[in-house]
Design an enzyme around this catalytic site. Structure first.
Site, short mmCIF file in Angstrom:
data_model
loop_
_atom_site.label_atom_id
_atom_site.label_comp_id
_atom_site.label_asym_id
_atom_site.label_seq_id
_atom_site.Cartn_x
_atom_site.Cartn_y
_atom_site.Cartn_z
N LYS A 75 6.65 -0.17 8.25
CA LYS A 75 7.60 -1.27 8.01
C LYS A 75 7.36 -1.87 6.63
CE LYS A 75 4.44 -4.34 10.51
NZ LYS A 75 4.13 -4.92 11.83
N TYR A 89 -0.88 -24.03 -17.68
CA TYR A 89 -0.10 -25.20 -17.24
C TYR A 89 -0.99 -26.30 -16.70
CZ TYR A 89 4.44 -22.83 -17.38
OH TYR A 89 5.58 -22.20 -17.77
C1 PLP Z 1 2.83 -4.55 12.18
C2 PLP Z 1 2.58 -4.07 13.55
C3 PLP Z 1 1.63 -3.06 13.78
C4 PLP Z 1 0.66 -2.58 12.71
O1 PLP Z 1 -0.30 -3.58 12.53
P1 PLP Z 1 -1.56 -3.38 11.54
O2 PLP Z 1 -2.37 -4.59 11.78
O3 PLP Z 1 -0.98 -3.34 10.17
O4 PLP Z 1 -2.22 -2.12 11.90
C5 PLP Z 1 1.54 -2.54 15.06
N1 PLP Z 1 2.33 -3.01 16.06
C6 PLP Z 1 3.23 -4.00 15.88
C7 PLP Z 1 4.05 -4.47 17.03
C8 PLP Z 1 3.37 -4.57 14.63
O5 PLP Z 1 4.24 -5.57 14.44
#
Ligand code: PLP
Length: 385
Positions: free
Chosen positions: A45, A264
């Protein structure tokens, strides 16, 4: 007219990101070994955590991943060309108007509420049988059917025969903290749920859960951050290979006197004569303003800012990080060790992603997914390293 050399864009750019696909593949194989008898998916994702869903997806597919998770249907649509035979699960479920995207690309919706289920049943009444996954909330209070809803659905004899769940999943809220009681509680609840869905595959663990031991693995593990080299478990050495290295060009070096201020607000005052290196990276590139150096009253509880790495050493951020530029203090490096045009590492092979993230009070996930659009990217394959 002068002859202008044709530079590789990677050598001409001010900001560059190297993605080591060989390390990515190694990390997937490592996690697959640690997952024991469970199959190992790949979570890609948010553009593969900022590193590029096309190249990362294809690499993971070649390494052997056949189950992928994305957050949005559009990500699944992009991934399909690179993972032709894989099962692609969409964690945000399916919404009206997305049916074609799912069916045309063979995407599997992860249904997580009674409303989603009702909508899905109405879709199935026109479409006929099609696989789905069910997410059950065992204590996170984010997405998922309640345990009671899931158990009732499992026993509901009136559900249509076209309803075809292929996976039931849940997500741990404290998988990164091995001593948390929450893990045990969620495991017990999820065992009850998966038993009610006998014959259907079950999945509980993301990266961190893989390290909790075999009872957390069920049929399928879902690593994300560990694939990309990030740290999944607090208090344990990170065994994964770094995958992403971010570098910025030094665009100017300047000498400044003790007593002068930097950046800044003038809130960082130099206590000695200093040599400063100005790098072409800022918070617009995901180099978070919270990484700013000591003396900047942005983050009261985190005394030191981040470091960059150049000429074999870490050097601290000085003064506030600005939108496009960051100032590093290179006074302690030998004269001439840094020149305009050199690149400074922001995180990667020499500076652990999670150490840099910690300096901003955040996690590697946020640093990767915040990288922004100005990086020139280079993907190193197995042949390049
Ligand atoms: C993002 C996500 C993962 C992966 O999680 P990591 O901590 O990056 O390994 C797995 N399952 C779900 C439902 C997620 O939202």
């Amino acid at each position: 007219m002068t002859d202008m050399p044709d530079l590789d864009p990677f050598d001409a750019t001010a900001l560059r990101l190297t993605v080591n696909l060989a390390a990515l593949a190694d990390n997937w194989r490592d996690l697959a070994r640690r997952s024991g008898r469970a199959r190992t998916a790949a979570v890609v994702k948010a553009d593969a955590y900022g590193l590029g869903i096309e190249d990362c997806g294809e690499t993971l597919y070649r390494a052997g991943a056949r189950d992928f998770f994305v957050a949005a249907a559009s990500e699944g649509e992009t991934l399909r060309a690179y993972a032709p035979e894989a099962r692609i699960f969409v964690l945000s479920g399916i919404w009206p108007g997305q049916e074609r995207t799912f069916f045309d690309n063979d995407l599997v919706p992860v249904l997580a509420s009674e409303e989603q289920l009702a909508f899905w049943m109405s879709v199935l009444s026109e479409r006929g049988p099609y696989p789905c996954a069910l997410q059950v909330d065992t204590g996170f209070n984010r997405l998922g059917l309640s345990v009671d809803e899931a158990l009732a659905l499992a026993e509901d004899v009136s559900r249509p025969t076209s309803f075809d769940p292929v996976l039931v999943l849940s997500h741990l809220h404290s998988g990164d903290t091995h001593e948390s009681d929450g893990n045990r509680r969620q495991l017990d609840l999820f065992r009850t749920v998966s038993a009610a869905y006998e014959g259907i595959e079950a999945s509980l663990s993301a990266s961190a859960g893989i390290f909790l031991g075999p009872q957390y693995h069920f049929d399928l593990t879902r690593p994300g951050i560990a694939l990309y080299g990030g740290k999944a478990v607090t208090g344990m050495d990170n065994p994964m290979r770094p995958v992403a290295t971010a570098q910025a060009r030094i665009v100017q070096l300047r000498e400044a006197k003790a007593g002068e201020t930097v950046s800044y607000g003038g809130s960082h005052r130099l206590t000695r004569d200093s040599r400063l290196a100005i790098a072409a990276v800022g918070y617009a590139d995901g180099y978070l303003r919270n990484l700013s150096g000591a003396g900047v009253p942005l983050r009261s509880q985190i005394p030191a800012g981040a470091c960059g790495f150049i000429a074999g050493r870490p050097v601290p951020v000085t003064g506030r990080i600005t939108m496009d530029l960051t100032i590093f203090d290179v006074t302690d490096l030998p004269a001439g060790a840094v020149r305009a045009g050199d690149y400074i590492e922001l995180f990667g092979d020499n500076l652990a992603l999670d150490d840099v993230a910690a300096a901003a009070g955040t996690i590697g996930y946020e640093l990767l997914t915040a990288l922004g659009l100005r990086y020139e990217r280079r993907w190193l394959g197995e042949d390049d390293v």
